[in-house]
Motif scaffolding. Structure first.
Motif, short mmCIF file in Angstrom:
data_model
loop_
_atom_site.label_atom_id
_atom_site.label_comp_id
_atom_site.label_asym_id
_atom_site.label_seq_id
_atom_site.Cartn_x
_atom_site.Cartn_y
_atom_site.Cartn_z
N ARG A 18 3.32 -18.74 12.70
CA ARG A 18 2.10 -19.17 13.39
C ARG A 18 1.11 -19.69 12.34
N ALA A 19 1.62 -20.53 11.47
CA ALA A 19 0.84 -21.04 10.33
C ALA A 19 -0.38 -21.84 10.77
N ASP A 20 -0.36 -22.37 11.99
CA ASP A 20 -1.50 -23.16 12.46
C ASP A 20 -2.61 -22.28 13.02
N GLU A 21 -2.41 -20.96 13.00
CA GLU A 21 -3.41 -20.02 13.50
C GLU A 21 -3.95 -19.17 12.35
N ASP A 22 -5.06 -18.51 12.61
CA ASP A 22 -5.65 -17.60 11.63
C ASP A 22 -5.08 -16.21 11.87
N VAL A 23 -4.06 -15.85 11.10
CA VAL A 23 -3.39 -14.57 11.26
C VAL A 23 -3.66 -13.70 10.03
N THR A 24 -4.14 -12.50 10.27
CA THR A 24 -4.43 -11.57 9.18
C THR A 24 -3.51 -10.35 9.29
N VAL A 25 -2.85 -10.04 8.18
CA VAL A 25 -1.96 -8.87 8.14
C VAL A 25 -2.62 -7.79 7.29
N THR A 26 -2.84 -6.63 7.90
CA THR A 26 -3.47 -5.50 7.21
C THR A 26 -2.48 -4.38 7.05
N ALA A 27 -2.31 -3.88 5.83
CA ALA A 27 -1.42 -2.74 5.56
C ALA A 27 -2.25 -1.47 5.60
N LEU A 28 -1.84 -0.52 6.44
CA LEU A 28 -2.58 0.73 6.63
C LEU A 28 -1.72 1.92 6.23
N CYS A 29 -2.27 2.78 5.38
CA CYS A 29 -1.52 3.95 4.91
C CYS A 29 -2.40 5.18 4.94
N VAL A 30 -1.84 6.31 5.36
CA VAL A 30 -2.50 7.61 5.30
C VAL A 30 -1.75 8.47 4.31
N GLY A 31 -2.46 8.98 3.31
CA GLY A 31 -1.76 9.79 2.31
C GLY A 31 -2.65 10.15 1.13
N PRO A 32 -2.11 10.86 0.15
CA PRO A 32 -2.88 11.26 -1.03
C PRO A 32 -3.26 10.06 -1.87
N GLU A 33 -3.97 10.30 -2.95
CA GLU A 33 -4.47 9.20 -3.79
C GLU A 33 -3.35 8.27 -4.23
N GLY A 34 -2.21 8.83 -4.58
CA GLY A 34 -1.10 8.01 -5.05
C GLY A 34 -0.54 7.09 -3.98
N ALA A 35 -0.86 7.37 -2.71
CA ALA A 35 -0.33 6.56 -1.61
C ALA A 35 -0.86 5.14 -1.62
N VAL A 36 -1.90 4.91 -2.41
CA VAL A 36 -2.43 3.54 -2.51
C VAL A 36 -1.36 2.60 -3.06
N ASP A 37 -0.37 3.15 -3.77
CA ASP A 37 0.71 2.31 -4.30
C ASP A 37 1.53 1.68 -3.17
N ALA A 38 1.66 2.40 -2.05
CA ALA A 38 2.39 1.85 -0.92
C ALA A 38 1.64 0.65 -0.34
N VAL A 39 0.32 0.76 -0.29
CA VAL A 39 -0.51 -0.34 0.21
C VAL A 39 -0.40 -1.53 -0.75
N ARG A 40 -0.44 -1.25 -2.03
CA ARG A 40 -0.36 -2.33 -3.02
C ARG A 40 0.98 -3.05 -2.92
N HIS B 157 5.13 25.48 2.00
CA HIS B 157 6.37 24.87 2.50
C HIS B 157 6.20 23.44 2.99
N THR B 158 5.11 22.80 2.63
CA THR B 158 4.96 21.38 2.91
C THR B 158 5.51 20.60 1.72
N VAL B 159 5.89 19.35 1.97
CA VAL B 159 6.48 18.52 0.92
C VAL B 159 5.45 18.19 -0.15
N ASP B 160 5.84 18.34 -1.39
CA ASP B 160 4.96 17.98 -2.50
C ASP B 160 4.90 16.46 -2.60
N ARG B 161 3.74 15.89 -2.29
CA ARG B 161 3.57 14.43 -2.34
C ARG B 161 2.69 13.99 -3.50
N VAL B 162 2.26 14.95 -4.30
CA VAL B 162 1.38 14.63 -5.43
C VAL B 162 2.11 14.77 -6.76
N GLY B 163 2.91 15.81 -6.90
CA GLY B 163 3.58 16.07 -8.17
C GLY B 163 4.92 15.40 -8.32
#
Length: 263
Positions: A52-74, A23-29
């Motif tokens: 804040r272009a004059d500063e060193d700002v790094t934006v990191t996208a973090l995702c928890v999920g199945p293998e296909g979840a890498v698409d959200a990060v991309r 009864h969990t959501v199918d996130r793979v198929g």
């Protein structure tokens, strides 16, 4: 400055969604994508970086999920994020909000000290809106949630929260956990240049072992809530056509609406 944006991979609302045997959501198929509400979080993180272009700002996208979840990060990388982190482990499947916040918190710590942890107001599949608060508690950080407008100056964050009857202006000192609403600003579309550049951006993959999280703390067995049963949506039935051949169509329509208790 380091900004970590938590993004979620959700089933496409237009696809034929279904549940697993437990009864969990199918996130793979089923086809998935970056949650639309998290695109606003990515957008706000990118706007802070641009301002804040004059500063060193790094934006990191973090995702928890199945293998296909890498698409959200991309997708987040294509929008302009600098680097990505994907936490993938079979044991995570079926985790509730508490377990999800635990994994996210440990991933934020491993990704490096964050000045801002940015989240969407909710996910388009669960719509619980509780993970940002849980994440702030686990990280020991102040939380500013449901922000419609975000401004930063130095280590100060100023946010406007619009309610049904009033508007609040909130302030906090970094590091802080922020969640933004869909009123915070339209999310940008990835440009062709951004799509090509994303292919060269760093993307790390973590497992639970990498984060020091025991598998017994996550997954269906550790969830504080459970779905007892699910029922498939009934097939769509044919509608009723009201014809107006002799001038009685208006009365027939009114009778139909009254019978259905619409009027």
């Amino acid at each position: 400055m380091n900004i970590v944006v938590c993004v979620k991979y959700v089933p496409d609302a237009t696809a034929d969604r279904k549940f697993e045997a437990d009864h969990t959501v199918d996130r793979v198929g089923v086809d998935g994508l970056l949650s639309e509400l998290d695109e606003y979080a990515v957008e706000q993180a990118l706007q802070i970086k641009e301002k804040r272009a004059d500063e060193d700002v790094t934006v990191t996208a973090l995702c928890v999920g199945p293998e296909g979840a890498v698409d959200a990060v991309r997708k987040a990388l294509q929008m302009g994020a600098d680097q990505g982190v994907h936490v993938v482990d079979d044991a995570i499947a079926g985790s509730d909000a508490l377990a999800t916040s635990l994994v996210l918190a440990e991933a934020v710590k491993k990704a490096g000290p964050a000045d801002i942890v940015m989240c969407g107001m909710a996910s388009t599949d669960g719509e619980m809106s509780v993970v940002p608060a849980m994440l702030a508690e686990r990280l020991g950080l102040p939380q500013v949630t449901f922000a419609a407008l975000v401004e930063t100056q130095g280590d100060q964050v100023r946010a406007r929260r619009d309610g049904d009857t009033a508007t609040e202006v909130l302030g906090a000192t970094m590091p802080v956990v922020l969640s933004v609403t869909d009123q915070s600003g339209e999310a940008r579309y990835p440009s062709f240049k951004g799509i090509m550049a994303a292919k060269k951006k760093p993307l790390e993959t973590y497992t639970l072992a990498d984060l020091g999280v025991d598998a017994g703390q996550v997954g269906v067995s550790a969830a504080w809530s459970a779905v007892d049963s699910t029922t498939a949506r009934p097939p769509r039935t044919a509608g009723e056509i009201v014809k107006d051949e002799d001038g009685s169509g208006a009365q027939a329509l009114a009778d139909f609406l009254a019978a259905k208790k619409f009027i």
